[in-house]
Design a protein around this motif. Structure first.
Motif, mmCIF file in Angstrom:
data_model
loop_
_atom_site.group_PDB
_atom_site.id
_atom_site.type_symbol
_atom_site.label_atom_id
_atom_site.label_comp_id
_atom_site.label_asym_id
_atom_site.label_seq_id
_atom_site.Cartn_x
_atom_site.Cartn_y
_atom_site.Cartn_z
ATOM 1 N N GLU A 38 0.844 -1.250 -0.103
ATOM 2 C CA GLU A 38 0.007 -0.033 -0.074
ATOM 3 C C GLU A 38 0.998 1.379 -0.032
ATOM 4 O O GLU A 38 1.874 1.224 0.242
ATOM 5 C CB GLU A 38 -1.055 0.069 1.240
ATOM 6 C CG GLU A 38 -1.679 -1.218 1.542
ATOM 7 C CD GLU A 38 -2.576 -1.477 0.305
ATOM 8 O OE1 GLU A 38 -2.747 -0.661 -0.577
ATOM 9 O OE2 GLU A 38 -3.693 -2.349 0.690
ATOM 10 N N TRP A 42 -4.072 -0.606 -5.025
ATOM 11 C CA TRP A 42 -5.166 -0.272 -5.657
ATOM 12 C C TRP A 42 -5.025 -0.025 -7.062
ATOM 13 O O TRP A 42 -5.810 -0.449 -7.861
ATOM 14 C CB TRP A 42 -6.090 0.485 -4.729
ATOM 15 C CG TRP A 42 -7.768 0.478 -5.263
ATOM 16 C CD1 TRP A 42 -8.135 1.741 -5.841
ATOM 17 C CD2 TRP A 42 -8.317 -0.629 -5.310
ATOM 18 N NE1 TRP A 42 -9.483 1.293 -6.275
ATOM 19 C CE2 TRP A 42 -9.682 0.194 -5.833
ATOM 20 C CE3 TRP A 42 -8.565 -2.025 -5.135
ATOM 21 C CZ2 TRP A 42 -10.807 -0.686 -6.056
ATOM 22 C CZ3 TRP A 42 -9.834 -2.572 -5.399
ATOM 23 C CH2 TRP A 42 -10.768 -2.149 -5.836
ATOM 24 N N THR A 46 -6.285 -2.296 -10.379
ATOM 25 C CA THR A 46 -7.559 -1.838 -11.016
ATOM 26 C C THR A 46 -7.313 -1.732 -12.505
ATOM 27 O O THR A 46 -7.881 -1.435 -13.359
ATOM 28 C CB THR A 46 -8.142 -0.521 -10.603
ATOM 29 O OG1 THR A 46 -7.082 0.234 -10.492
ATOM 30 C CG2 THR A 46 -8.687 -0.796 -9.325
ATOM 31 N N ARG A 195 -4.333 2.125 3.014
ATOM 32 C CA ARG A 195 -5.506 1.384 2.315
ATOM 33 C C ARG A 195 -6.411 2.268 1.874
ATOM 34 O O ARG A 195 -6.954 3.362 2.480
ATOM 35 C CB ARG A 195 -6.045 0.595 3.239
ATOM 36 C CG ARG A 195 -7.173 -0.067 2.825
ATOM 37 C CD ARG A 195 -6.864 -1.353 1.806
ATOM 38 N NE ARG A 195 -5.695 -2.097 2.255
ATOM 39 C CZ ARG A 195 -6.172 -3.624 2.682
ATOM 40 N NH1 ARG A 195 -7.273 -3.891 3.191
ATOM 41 N NH2 ARG A 195 -4.925 -4.345 2.966
ATOM 42 N N GLN A 199 -10.674 0.464 -2.275
ATOM 43 C CA GLN A 199 -10.194 -1.112 -1.902
ATOM 44 C C GLN A 199 -10.911 -1.479 -0.933
ATOM 45 O O GLN A 199 -11.710 -2.739 -0.918
ATOM 46 C CB GLN A 199 -8.750 -1.075 -1.714
ATOM 47 C CG GLN A 199 -8.182 -2.554 -1.490
ATOM 48 C CD GLN A 199 -6.636 -2.345 -1.301
ATOM 49 O OE1 GLN A 199 -6.026 -1.405 -1.595
ATOM 50 N NE2 GLN A 199 -6.079 -3.562 -0.865
#
Ligand code: B12
Length: 210
Positions: A38, A42, A46, A195, A199
């Motif tokens: 992190e 994400w 994606t 985070r 997500q």
């Protein structure tokens, strides 16, 4: 070398252990627990075909493709948390790898806090040095907000009421939890982990839809 290979896929080594000669690790001297790196994970995930195709279990399919490639390159093998039931004992393995049990039962880690999660465990035949161990962050957490963060007390030190959690999140009033479990978000370590909210939403939607 392993870490830089993983970083190309926005993954990282969360912890590791030198396993016993058991049904999972015979012939392997090192186990590395792999999780999302992190906050890069994400935006990377994606853009991957497994997310873009919109089909079920995209994150599990992405983890399998990528970690199987990494394991092959290193001459090892890989287990996945979703391989089951019966499920591989990720919690037991995590407890040997710099993760601890938090006051609410969830695993906690010095970097990820209650956002600790795994995409797989790599079993390697060579003996590798492990990441340095860290203390349990809960030991120095004075307020322990996780104990009281759940609005309906479904996740507290006395246990986890999965059915009550799902019903509440599915209701109008509880839909705020869809952007992230309030217990996991309450952890001071989790708050600095990076985070991404989208997500958390992705995981909570998958959880409620199960
Ligand atoms: C089945 C499962 C679940 C089931 C649990 C069913 C139950 N309690 O009756 C459900 C679907 C409810 C679940 C939910 C979640 N889970 Co879960 N789950 C698993 C899984 C795939 C298998 C566990 C298992 O059955 N092991 C076999 C049995 C014999 O061992 P066990 O130790 O008795 O297993 C128990 C615990 O794992 C516990 N458990 C599982 N998840 C969670 C989550 C919480 C909050 C708690 C307190 C307990 C718990 O329930 C199991 C059965 O009693 C593991 C991965 C793995 N392979 O271990 C992930 C795993 C334990 N879960 C994980 C996560 C992240 C979650 C969620 C927090 C994520 C999410 N948002 O979807 C949610 C909780 C929702 C929330 N509040 O945010 C993480 C660990 C998280 C941590 N920090 O400890 C794991 C390791 C998956 C991963 N990829 O990293 N989960």
């Amino acid at each position: 070398m392993i870490e830089s290979t993983l970083q190309k896929h926005a993954l990282t080594i969360v912890g590791g252990f030198h396993p016993p000669d058991d049904e999972w690790f015979t012939g392997y001297q090192t186990a590395l627990m792999i999780g999302p790196d992190e906050p890069e994970f994400w935006s990377h995930f994606t853009q991957q075909p497994e997310y873009l195709d919109g089909l079920p279990d995209g994150m599990d399919r992405f983890s399998k493709r990528v970690l199987q490639q990494v394991a092959e390159k290193l001459g090892g093998k890989v287990y996945f948390p979703s391989d089951g039931p019966p499920y591989p004992p990720f919690i037991q393995w995590a407890l040997k790898s710099s993760c601890y049990q938090s006051p609410v039962g969830l695993l906690v880690h010095h970097k990820a806090g209650l956002f600790t999660s795994f995409r797989g465990v790599l079993a390697l035949s060579e003996f590798h040095d492990l990441p340095l161990p860290h203390d349990n962050p809960c030991d120095s957490c004075v307020n322990q907000p996780c104990k009281t963060a759940c609005p309906i007390e479904a996740l507290t030190p006395s246990g986890y009421d999965v059915a009550a959690c799902k019903t509440y999140i599915g209701s109008k009033v509880g839909s705020a939890c869809l952007s992230g479990c309030k217990v996991r978000l309450s952890c001071p370590v989790s708050q600095n982990f990076g985070r991404v909210k989208a997500q958390s939403e992705f995981h909570m939607k998958a959880f409620v839809g199960e």
